[in-house]
Scaffold this motif. Structure first.
Motif, PDB file in Angstrom:
ATOM      1  N   ALA A 151       4.925  10.287  -6.438  1.00  0.00           N
ATOM      2  CA  ALA A 151       6.134  10.735  -7.128  1.00  0.00           C
ATOM      3  C   ALA A 151       5.884  10.872  -8.630  1.00  0.00           C
ATOM      4  CB  ALA A 151       7.276   9.766  -6.865  1.00  0.00           C
ATOM      5  N   CYS A 152       5.120   9.945  -9.206  1.00  0.00           N
ATOM      6  CA  CYS A 152       4.792  10.025 -10.631  1.00  0.00           C
ATOM      7  C   CYS A 152       3.917  11.239 -10.914  1.00  0.00           C
ATOM      8  CB  CYS A 152       4.082   8.750 -11.079  1.00  0.00           C
ATOM      9  SG  CYS A 152       5.148   7.294 -11.187  1.00  0.00           S
ATOM     10  N   ALA A 153       2.955  11.504 -10.024  1.00  0.00           N
ATOM     11  CA  ALA A 153       2.076  12.660 -10.208  1.00  0.00           C
ATOM     12  C   ALA A 153       2.882  13.955 -10.195  1.00  0.00           C
ATOM     13  CB  ALA A 153       1.014  12.678  -9.118  1.00  0.00           C
ATOM     14  N   GLU A 154       3.835  14.040  -9.286  1.00  0.00           N
ATOM     15  CA  GLU A 154       4.663  15.246  -9.181  1.00  0.00           C
ATOM     16  C   GLU A 154       5.483  15.457 -10.443  1.00  0.00           C
ATOM     17  OE1 GLU A 154       8.320  16.951  -6.368  1.00  0.00           O
ATOM     18  OE2 GLU A 154       7.069  15.290  -5.660  1.00  0.00           O
ATOM     19  N   ARG A 155       5.900  14.357 -11.069  1.00  0.00           N
ATOM     20  CA  ARG A 155       6.747  14.449 -12.263  1.00  0.00           C
ATOM     21  C   ARG A 155       5.949  14.355 -13.556  1.00  0.00           C
ATOM     22  NH1 ARG A 155       8.968  12.556  -7.957  1.00  0.00           N
ATOM     23  NH2 ARG A 155      11.166  12.864  -7.476  1.00  0.00           N
ATOM     24  N   LYS A 156       4.630  14.200 -13.434  1.00  0.00           N
ATOM     25  CA  LYS A 156       3.741  14.107 -14.589  1.00  0.00           C
ATOM     26  C   LYS A 156       4.106  12.942 -15.507  1.00  0.00           C
ATOM     27  CE  LYS A 156       2.336  18.948 -14.661  1.00  0.00           C
ATOM     28  NZ  LYS A 156       2.836  19.243 -13.297  1.00  0.00           N
ATOM     29  N   ILE A 157       4.330  11.780 -14.878  1.00  0.00           N
ATOM     30  CA  ILE A 157       4.593  10.554 -15.639  1.00  0.00           C
ATOM     31  C   ILE A 157       3.594   9.478 -15.216  1.00  0.00           C
ATOM     32  CG2 ILE A 157       7.029  11.086 -15.963  1.00  0.00           C
ATOM     33  CD1 ILE A 157       7.701   9.183 -13.708  1.00  0.00           C
ATOM     34  N   GLY A 158       3.468   8.443 -16.033  1.00  0.00           N
ATOM     35  CA  GLY A 158       2.485   7.406 -15.781  1.00  0.00           C
ATOM     36  C   GLY A 158       3.027   6.251 -14.965  1.00  0.00           C
ATOM     37  N   LEU A 159       2.108   5.424 -14.475  1.00  0.00           N
ATOM     38  CA  LEU A 159       2.450   4.257 -13.668  1.00  0.00           C
ATOM     39  C   LEU A 159       1.615   3.060 -14.101  1.00  0.00           C
ATOM     40  CD1 LEU A 159       3.729   2.850 -11.140  1.00  0.00           C
ATOM     41  CD2 LEU A 159       1.808   3.786  -9.815  1.00  0.00           C
ATOM     42  N   ILE A 160       2.291   1.949 -14.376  1.00  0.00           N
ATOM     43  CA  ILE A 160       1.607   0.660 -14.597  1.00  0.00           C
ATOM     44  C   ILE A 160       1.898  -0.194 -13.374  1.00  0.00           C
ATOM     45  CG2 ILE A 160       1.427  -1.401 -16.024  1.00  0.00           C
ATOM     46  CD1 ILE A 160       2.395   0.248 -18.404  1.00  0.00           C
ATOM     47  N   HIS A 161       0.854  -0.599 -12.690  1.00  0.00           N
ATOM     48  CA  HIS A 161       0.980  -1.303 -11.408  1.00  0.00           C
ATOM     49  C   HIS A 161       0.342  -2.685 -11.522  1.00  0.00           C
ATOM     50  CE1 HIS A 161       0.969  -1.942  -7.054  1.00  0.00           C
ATOM     51  NE2 HIS A 161      -0.314  -2.223  -7.126  1.00  0.00           N
ATOM     52  N   VAL A 162       1.073  -3.708 -11.116  1.00  0.00           N
ATOM     53  CA  VAL A 162       0.563  -5.078 -11.189  1.00  0.00           C
ATOM     54  C   VAL A 162      -0.139  -5.439  -9.878  1.00  0.00           C
ATOM     55  CG1 VAL A 162       1.160  -7.503 -11.537  1.00  0.00           C
ATOM     56  CG2 VAL A 162       2.408  -5.711 -12.788  1.00  0.00           C
TER      57      VAL A 162
ATOM     58  N   ALA B 164      -4.896   3.595  -3.188  1.00  0.00           N
ATOM     59  CA  ALA B 164      -3.948   4.703  -3.009  1.00  0.00           C
ATOM     60  C   ALA B 164      -3.490   5.259  -4.352  1.00  0.00           C
ATOM     61  CB  ALA B 164      -2.748   4.226  -2.190  1.00  0.00           C
ATOM     62  N   ILE B 165      -3.254   4.380  -5.311  1.00  0.00           N
ATOM     63  CA  ILE B 165      -2.820   4.819  -6.641  1.00  0.00           C
ATOM     64  C   ILE B 165      -3.922   5.628  -7.316  1.00  0.00           C
ATOM     65  CG2 ILE B 165      -2.292   3.999  -8.978  1.00  0.00           C
ATOM     66  CD1 ILE B 165      -0.771   1.656  -7.590  1.00  0.00           C
ATOM     67  N   ARG B 166      -5.151   5.149  -7.247  1.00  0.00           N
ATOM     68  CA  ARG B 166      -6.256   5.867  -7.884  1.00  0.00           C
ATOM     69  C   ARG B 166      -6.419   7.273  -7.308  1.00  0.00           C
ATOM     70  NH1 ARG B 166      -8.964   0.793  -6.757  1.00  0.00           N
ATOM     71  NH2 ARG B 166      -8.783  -0.558  -8.590  1.00  0.00           N
ATOM     72  N   HIS B 167      -6.209   7.410  -6.010  1.00  0.00           N
ATOM     73  CA  HIS B 167      -6.371   8.705  -5.367  1.00  0.00           C
ATOM     74  C   HIS B 167      -5.220   9.663  -5.695  1.00  0.00           C
ATOM     75  CE1 HIS B 167      -9.230   7.019  -2.034  1.00  0.00           C
ATOM     76  NE2 HIS B 167      -9.831   7.212  -3.186  1.00  0.00           N
ATOM     77  N   ALA B 168      -4.032   9.126  -5.904  1.00  0.00           N
ATOM     78  CA  ALA B 168      -2.855   9.978  -6.054  1.00  0.00           C
ATOM     79  C   ALA B 168      -2.520  10.331  -7.497  1.00  0.00           C
ATOM     80  CB  ALA B 168      -1.637   9.305  -5.409  1.00  0.00           C
ATOM     81  N   LEU B 169      -2.926   9.473  -8.454  1.00  0.00           N
ATOM     82  CA  LEU B 169      -2.422   9.622  -9.820  1.00  0.00           C
ATOM     83  C   LEU B 169      -3.492   9.272 -10.845  1.00  0.00           C
ATOM     84  CD1 LEU B 169       0.072  10.028 -11.735  1.00  0.00           C
ATOM     85  CD2 LEU B 169       0.496   7.564 -11.473  1.00  0.00           C
ATOM     86  N   GLU B 170      -3.818  10.223 -11.690  1.00  0.00           N
ATOM     87  CA  GLU B 170      -4.802   9.955 -12.739  1.00  0.00           C
ATOM     88  C   GLU B 170      -4.212   9.065 -13.826  1.00  0.00           C
ATOM     89  OE1 GLU B 170      -7.544  12.323 -16.051  1.00  0.00           O
ATOM     90  OE2 GLU B 170      -6.460  13.442 -14.495  1.00  0.00           O
ATOM     91  N   ASP B 171      -2.959   9.286 -14.170  1.00  0.00           N
ATOM     92  CA  ASP B 171      -2.318   8.559 -15.274  1.00  0.00           C
ATOM     93  C   ASP B 171      -1.786   7.211 -14.779  1.00  0.00           C
ATOM     94  OD1 ASP B 171      -1.094   7.789 -17.591  1.00  0.00           O
ATOM     95  OD2 ASP B 171       0.429   9.366 -17.605  1.00  0.00           O
TER      96      ASP B 171
ATOM     97  N   ARG C  83       0.824  -1.215   0.000  1.00  0.00           N
ATOM     98  CA  ARG C  83       0.000   0.000   0.000  1.00  0.00           C
ATOM     99  C   ARG C  83       0.855   1.262   0.000  1.00  0.00           C
ATOM    100  NH1 ARG C  83      -2.816   0.910   5.493  1.00  0.00           N
ATOM    101  NH2 ARG C  83      -0.610   1.337   5.955  1.00  0.00           N
ATOM    102  N   ASP C  84       1.728   1.373   1.016  1.00  0.00           N
ATOM    103  CA  ASP C  84       2.489   2.620   1.182  1.00  0.00           C
ATOM    104  C   ASP C  84       3.523   2.812   0.076  1.00  0.00           C
ATOM    105  OD1 ASP C  84       0.968   2.751   3.475  1.00  0.00           O
ATOM    106  OD2 ASP C  84       2.609   2.170   4.817  1.00  0.00           O
ATOM    107  N   GLY C  85       4.163   1.722  -0.342  1.00  0.00           N
ATOM    108  CA  GLY C  85       5.137   1.823  -1.432  1.00  0.00           C
ATOM    109  C   GLY C  85       4.495   2.295  -2.730  1.00  0.00           C
ATOM    110  N   PRO C  86       3.415   1.630  -3.192  1.00  0.00           N
ATOM    111  CA  PRO C  86       2.739   2.109  -4.398  1.00  0.00           C
ATOM    112  C   PRO C  86       2.166   3.518  -4.249  1.00  0.00           C
ATOM    113  CG  PRO C  86       2.176  -0.170  -4.001  1.00  0.00           C
ATOM    114  CD  PRO C  86       2.950   0.291  -2.799  1.00  0.00           C
ATOM    115  N   ALA C  87       1.694   3.864  -3.047  1.00  0.00           N
ATOM    116  CA  ALA C  87       1.196   5.226  -2.829  1.00  0.00           C
ATOM    117  C   ALA C  87       2.313   6.241  -3.051  1.00  0.00           C
ATOM    118  CB  ALA C  87       0.632   5.354  -1.414  1.00  0.00           C
ATOM    119  N   ALA C  88       3.500   5.948  -2.543  1.00  0.00           N
ATOM    120  CA  ALA C  88       4.643   6.841  -2.738  1.00  0.00           C
ATOM    121  C   ALA C  88       5.046   6.907  -4.205  1.00  0.00           C
ATOM    122  CB  ALA C  88       5.816   6.370  -1.878  1.00  0.00           C
TER     123      ALA C  88
END
Length: 300
Positions: A91-102, A138-145, A82-87
């Motif tokens: 971090a991706c949101a701050e840098r405006k990059i995407g994340l693919i999470h398994v 956590a990912i859905r809340h933090a990052l749209e991409d 939870r906490d690792g993917p949230a971070a």
């Protein structure tokens, strides 16, 4: 496109790095990052790792996956899942990059009677599933991409997984007992890696799959007993023998964490979103992975 990949010592992360090294597709640079550089158990290190690599996209197959042990290590499981993917997402949101999470089929309770769709309600049975579901949220809340890719019953030619366990214990035993009332889809790590690379290519070609949650597994379904029988049918050609596999109910093989009885995933949404997505039957994939496993054994 520079892609940072976590969990490179794991089955999916390792397969992705190896596959990308042989990939003829120009323009994709895979940077595999191990726990020494990015450990999800230490979420505070995420920013430094991303600053060092400066990726255009992050792929996160890393996770705490010890399903039974998680029942006693709840805090660690939630920190990593939870906490690792949230971070990572922040971090991706701050840098405006995407994340693919398994993610995993274990976010479902297994009481369904048809393959689970990404939109179906989740209800994990144990700590592992709950921690993975919390990571998704956590990912859905933090990052749209983001793309959350749920998969199931992962195995590979190397590493700790069901296929290799069956081959290890079955080589010297005449009979094994394997549960036959848990239904799912064995999915080769190399196939998950191929699917992720297809998603990366689509993004690079400016035709990305829309953000959201998707399912990806091999085609078809079986039980753990059926998977074991398929493994030993292939092993018999090498060993000249095969053990008897006795089908038993889950009640006769109690584990600390309860498993979903039915966790087949509906992959339609991803196939429709990405027509070039590679997918094949679990039996065909098993042929390839089993052959790779035997080849590796012969070279030892």
């Amino acid at each position: 496109m520079r892609v940072l990949v976590t969990g490179v010592t794991g089955q999916v992360g390792g397969a992705l790095v190896r596959m990308a090294a042989d990939d003829a597709a120009a323009g994709i640079e895979i940077v595999g990052v191990g726990r020494d550089r990015l450990d999800l158990a230490q979420p505070g290190l995420v920013d430094g790792a991303l600053d060092a690599v400066r990726p255009d996209l992050v792929v996160n197959p890393a996770a705490y996956t010890a399903v039974d042990k998680a029942e006693q290590e709840r805090d660690l499981a939630f920190t990593i899942n939870r906490d690792g993917p949230a971070a990572l997402a922040a971090a991706c949101a701050e840098r405006k990059i995407g994340l693919i999470h398994v993610s995993t089929d274990y976010v479902f309770d297994g009481e369904g009677t048809r393959p689970y769709r990404p939109s179906d309600p989740v209800s994990p049975l144990g700590v592992y599933g709950a921690s993975k579901e919390a990571g998704e949220t956590a990912i859905r809340h933090a990052l749209e991409d983001h793309l959350i890719l749920r998969t199931a019953w992962v195995y590979a030619a190397r590493g700790a997984n069901f296929m290799n366990t069956m081959l290890r214990v079955g080589k010297d035993r005449d009979e094994l007992r394997v549960v036959d009332d848990q239904h799912g889809t064995p999915t080769a790590a190399v196939d998950i890696a191929a699917a992720i690379l297809a998603l990366v290519r689509a993004r690079m070609e400016a035709s990305p799959v829309a953000p959201g949650t998707y399912h990806y597994t091999a085609d078809g379904e079986t039980t753990w007993h059926g998977f074991a029988e398929a493994i030993f049918a292939r092993a018999e050609r090498h060993w000249g023998r095969r053990p008897t596999v006795q089908a038993i109910p889950s009640a006769e093989y109690p584990t600390p964490a309860k498993r979903p009885a039915y966790s087949v995933l509906d992959t339609t949404a991803l196939i429709e979103a990405l027509p070039t997505l590679p997918h094949r039957s679990w039996q065909t994939a098993l042929d390839e992975v089993f052959a790779a496993r035997m080849a590796a054994e012969e070279t030892v």
